[in-house]
Scaffold this motif. Sequence first.
Motif, PDB file in Angstrom:
ATOM      1  N   LEU A 428       0.809  -1.206   0.000  1.00  0.00           N
ATOM      2  CA  LEU A 428       0.000   0.000   0.000  1.00  0.00           C
ATOM      3  C   LEU A 428       0.847   1.262   0.000  1.00  0.00           C
ATOM      4  O   LEU A 428       0.328   2.350  -0.041  1.00  0.00           O
ATOM      5  N   LEU A 429       2.169   1.084   0.026  1.00  0.00           N
ATOM      6  CA  LEU A 429       3.080   2.200  -0.214  1.00  0.00           C
ATOM      7  C   LEU A 429       3.718   2.085  -1.598  1.00  0.00           C
ATOM      8  O   LEU A 429       4.551   2.882  -1.965  1.00  0.00           O
ATOM      9  N   GLY A 430       3.383   1.085  -2.349  1.00  0.00           N
ATOM     10  CA  GLY A 430       3.986   0.846  -3.650  1.00  0.00           C
ATOM     11  C   GLY A 430       3.655  -0.547  -4.124  1.00  0.00           C
ATOM     12  O   GLY A 430       2.520  -0.989  -3.981  1.00  0.00           O
ATOM     13  N   ARG A 431       4.635  -1.269  -4.673  1.00  0.00           N
ATOM     14  CA  ARG A 431       4.415  -2.639  -5.105  1.00  0.00           C
ATOM     15  C   ARG A 431       5.540  -3.510  -4.562  1.00  0.00           C
ATOM     16  O   ARG A 431       6.657  -3.062  -4.353  1.00  0.00           O
ATOM     17  N   THR A 432       5.227  -4.751  -4.331  1.00  0.00           N
ATOM     18  CA  THR A 432       6.221  -5.677  -3.788  1.00  0.00           C
ATOM     19  C   THR A 432       6.182  -6.982  -4.565  1.00  0.00           C
ATOM     20  O   THR A 432       5.120  -7.410  -5.013  1.00  0.00           O
ATOM     21  N   PRO A 433       7.307  -7.629  -4.782  1.00  0.00           N
ATOM     22  CA  PRO A 433       7.284  -8.909  -5.487  1.00  0.00           C
ATOM     23  C   PRO A 433       6.747 -10.013  -4.591  1.00  0.00           C
ATOM     24  O   PRO A 433       6.783  -9.918  -3.373  1.00  0.00           O
ATOM     25  N   VAL A 494       9.454   0.069   2.566  1.00  0.00           N
ATOM     26  CA  VAL A 494       9.604  -0.102   1.123  1.00  0.00           C
ATOM     27  C   VAL A 494      10.871  -0.885   0.816  1.00  0.00           C
ATOM     28  O   VAL A 494      10.885  -1.773  -0.051  1.00  0.00           O
ATOM     29  N   ALA A 495      11.965  -0.590   1.533  1.00  0.00           N
ATOM     30  CA  ALA A 495      13.211  -1.322   1.308  1.00  0.00           C
ATOM     31  C   ALA A 495      13.055  -2.794   1.668  1.00  0.00           C
ATOM     32  O   ALA A 495      13.615  -3.668   0.989  1.00  0.00           O
ATOM     33  N   ASP A 496      12.293  -3.082   2.684  1.00  0.00           N
ATOM     34  CA  ASP A 496      12.123  -4.457   3.155  1.00  0.00           C
ATOM     35  C   ASP A 496      11.136  -5.237   2.303  1.00  0.00           C
ATOM     36  O   ASP A 496      11.360  -6.410   1.986  1.00  0.00           O
TER      37      ASP A 496
END
Length: 571
Positions: A428-433, A494-496
């Motif tokens: 919900l702050l961006g996209r994650t794989p 986001v980094a995690d």
Amino acid sequence: MTSTHSPARGRPPEAVVGLLSTARGGRWDRWRLPLALVPALVILVAGFQRRWMSDDGHIYVRTVRQILAGNGPVFNAGERAESSTGTLWQWLLVAAGATGADIATAAMYGGLLLTAAGFALAGLGALRLRDGDRQGGALLPCGALVLLALPPVWDFATSGLETGLATCWLAGAWLALVARPRAWTTCVVLGLGPLVRPDLALVSLVFLAAQWLVARPSWRRALAGAAAAGALPVAYEIFRMGYYGHLMPLPGITKEASRSLWTRGLGYLADFAGPYLLWVPLLFLAAVALPSGRVRHSVPLVPALAPVVAGLLCWVYVIKVGGDFMHARMFLPGLFLLLLPVFLVPLTRAWTIAALGVGIWALACASVLRIPYEGRIGPSGVADERGVYVQQNAAPHPLHHGFAGFPGNRAYARLVHDAAGGGAPVLLLGRTPAEAGAPGVTGVYNTLGFSGTVVPLTGAALDPIGLAYPLAAHSEGINGRVGHDKRLPDEWIVADRGSAGALPAGLDPARVEAARRALRCGPFAELRAATREPLTAARFWRNLTGAAQRTSFRFPDDPVRAERAACGGAS
């Protein structure tokens, strides 16, 4: 028995006591047991009228759902984090959920039944404590009346938290200490404190010391009793260290359970004792119960003092760590302990006067004495937790939170639902794989129980506070609201969890990259491995042996500073 003699005007109260306190088998003696159980009935009714489910109760619910789904005792699949503070409560809810019962409903009503059982056991313990009087007669519910008059006791008779289980265990352990101090089963029961709540290990230690003073066993029996008391807690602690890689549940780390915030803790005490004038009934009781008071019925000293010592230690610990964000909640176990020896008292002149004073206070407390921030969060950050959730859910007895009165939570729920319906892994702050596991929504929200309810079990419900998110739990505090004074910056999340090149607006790419590099270094890499690597025998052993060092690890919120500290190089 009846009497044809009518007391003359001005006759001293002792004469009335003499008429009522007949020999064993008299008319009052037949009613001692039923009267001892009346407080349990009262709290059952009062708790039912104030029934509700807290957001923290829903944290337990998600973990129980994960267990029943085959994902293990975790909050998010693929990350071993212990979000449940009450171990026994969690597994009791698993047992309830395995029958097909709704877990939240079981938590709410199970807590109520356990609270009532605790009051019943307290009454039985008080009867047994006063068996040595060798005198029948009526008993007055002095200590019970203090508890029954307090609105927070009504509120936390339910709530979905482990408070009901704690009440039941405290009373049951005390009854075992009073009635069967030499039994092996008593050793086992007294040793369960850390599994009810970690801080109740203090109570276990005090009660076990009291048991030793009463029983005076040989050293062989003492060692055997200690082994019986510690078997389950020690076995679970080994499991915790090897499985989760920590010495304590994650909330204990994020709330810094070993710190000292005495001033804030004293403020939390004033927030509890002040509005209800709690010092009034305690003074009445102390005036009679203390050795300097007029004690007319002797009781066994050690079993009577043990809960008082344990209750005071519990209060000192709560004050030391700065209290809590829920009004009165953390003081209730200690208050219950303090009142156990006077839960029921004999009908003597001194106790009758004390009971009259407590009764007048109880009427005022139950009817008019209230906190000034009902239904809100107070100026010090302490909340009328039940009142807040009643208002936010626009329901008198919130169970499955819909937050009809809180648009922000409803908007978050819609966002999660839309993301899950799209079938793509979304942060919900961006996209994650989709890394190790099935793709799903990764939601980031402070209200963790609610977030855990709306985010599917295949997704991840992350809280920047760190109650169920190991990375956030190990960050440094921001000196905020009690219990909420950590807030992991978005760059770390986001980094995690995010993918490269997909940054939400407003984030500094350099800080995100610094956080990504830090997460590959030293203690960060070990923390992620301990909680996310497959649990092989070798991983279990590394978790076990490194649990102390891992638990003490903290890092600066600033990614650049954290990278320098962890990686030992320039940013």
